[in-house]
Motif scaffolding. Structure first.
Motif, PDB file in Angstrom:
ATOM      1  N   GLU A  71       0.828  -1.199   0.000  1.00 52.32           N
ATOM      2  CA  GLU A  71       0.000   0.000   0.000  1.00 52.32           C
ATOM      3  C   GLU A  71       0.866   1.254   0.000  1.00 52.32           C
ATOM      4  N   ARG A  72       0.489   2.211  -0.828  1.00 49.22           N
ATOM      5  CA  ARG A  72       1.190   3.488  -0.934  1.00 49.22           C
ATOM      6  C   ARG A  72       0.162   4.614  -1.005  1.00 49.22           C
ATOM      7  N   TYR A  73       0.645   5.834  -0.748  1.00 49.83           N
ATOM      8  CA  TYR A  73      -0.224   7.015  -0.726  1.00 49.83           C
ATOM      9  C   TYR A  73       0.475   8.163  -1.436  1.00 49.83           C
ATOM     10  N   VAL A  74      -0.304   8.919  -2.183  1.00 46.43           N
ATOM     11  CA  VAL A  74       0.146  10.211  -2.694  1.00 46.43           C
ATOM     12  C   VAL A  74      -0.679  11.240  -1.938  1.00 46.43           C
ATOM     13  N   ILE A  75      -0.047  12.286  -1.478  1.00 48.54           N
ATOM     14  CA  ILE A  75      -0.734  13.300  -0.675  1.00 48.54           C
ATOM     15  C   ILE A  75      -1.881  13.928  -1.470  1.00 48.54           C
ATOM     16  N   TRP A  76      -3.003  14.109  -0.825  1.00 45.76           N
ATOM     17  CA  TRP A  76      -4.236  14.569  -1.471  1.00 45.76           C
ATOM     18  C   TRP A  76      -4.117  15.972  -2.067  1.00 45.76           C
ATOM     19  N   ASN A  77      -3.268  16.809  -1.486  1.00 44.49           N
ATOM     20  CA  ASN A  77      -3.147  18.204  -1.943  1.00 44.49           C
ATOM     21  C   ASN A  77      -1.802  18.449  -2.622  1.00 44.49           C
ATOM     22  N   ASP A  78      -1.315  17.456  -3.345  1.00 41.94           N
ATOM     23  CA  ASP A  78      -0.023  17.557  -4.020  1.00 41.94           C
ATOM     24  C   ASP A  78       0.018  18.785  -4.930  1.00 41.94           C
TER      25      ASP A  78
ATOM     26  N   LYS B 144      -4.493  10.597   9.760  1.00 44.31           N
ATOM     27  CA  LYS B 144      -3.058  10.784   9.956  1.00 44.31           C
ATOM     28  C   LYS B 144      -2.277  10.055   8.865  1.00 44.31           C
ATOM     29  N   LYS B 145      -2.709   8.846   8.542  1.00 40.02           N
ATOM     30  CA  LYS B 145      -2.047   8.043   7.516  1.00 40.02           C
ATOM     31  C   LYS B 145      -2.070   8.773   6.161  1.00 40.02           C
ATOM     32  N   ASP B 146      -3.238   9.287   5.785  1.00 40.68           N
ATOM     33  CA  ASP B 146      -3.353   9.969   4.498  1.00 40.68           C
ATOM     34  C   ASP B 146      -2.650  11.324   4.496  1.00 40.68           C
ATOM     35  N   SER B 147      -2.541  11.951   5.656  1.00 35.36           N
ATOM     36  CA  SER B 147      -1.825  13.230   5.759  1.00 35.36           C
ATOM     37  C   SER B 147      -0.331  13.074   5.503  1.00 35.36           C
TER      38      SER B 147
END
Length: 181
Positions: free
Chosen positions: A137-144, A165-168
């Motif tokens: 699992e990976r995340y790109v910041i929502w407000n890139d 917190k994880k998504d932040s």
């Protein structure tokens, strides 16, 4: 515009007692996608208004095709193309999904996905072609700042969304990084 990404509108049969619809039919999807899809996991999330989830993806070998629908409430769903060989690499698309229109978004492997809850609350259901893998699992910041996603925060009178917190702590999008080949 985005190869492999489809907004699907299932047939809904209404009468005085309510409605019926097929939310998944392998033959119909095979006809649209020209490939067989083997979903192995169904997920359901509940979110309050203003909650923003994502942008999530799983790297290979656990990359997932997803079929996303909002079964109660309304959301703004976003898919970001992370396929480095795609002409739409680094571009995003956003669609409104709700329980009135019953549309579904088919998101192929190689995309990050997230959504903003617009209604008082929302239930989002999604089917996946791979099992969840914590290690993948990976995340790109929502407000890139490179992606510049235009989240419709004005529709809910929120200045800042509610983000876990994880998504932040998502990563920034990097044009030179190879997410998927």
């Amino acid at each position: 515009m985005f190869e492999g990404l489809y907004l699907l509108k299932p047939k809904v049969f209404n009468d005085d007692s309510g409605y019926f619809m097929e939310s998944w039919n392998r033959k119909i999807i095979l006809n649209i996608l020209k490939k067989d899809i083997d979903f192995c996991q169904d997920n359901l999330s509940f979110s309050k208004q203003g909650v923003l989830r994502g942008l999530h993806f799983q790297k290979d070998p656990f990359a997932q095709d997803k079929l996303v629908s909002c079964i109660q409430g309304s959301i703004f769903d976003v898919a970001v193309d992370l396929r480095s060989n795609s002409k739409t690499f680094g571009k995003w698309v956003g669609v409104f999904l709700n329980d009135r229109d019953n549309e579904q978004l088919f998101i192929p492997k190689g995309f990050a996905n997230g959504f903003l809850t617009l209604s008082e609350s929302a239930y989002v259901k999604y089917k996946t072609t791979e099992y969840y893998s914590f290690e993948s699992e990976r995340y790109v910041i929502w407000n890139d700042k490179v992606l510049k996603i235009r989240w419709p925060l004005n529709k809910i009178n929120f200045r800042n969304p509610i983000v876990s917190k994880k998504d932040s702590n998502g990563d920034i999008f990097e044009k030179d990084f190879i997410y998927f080949k």
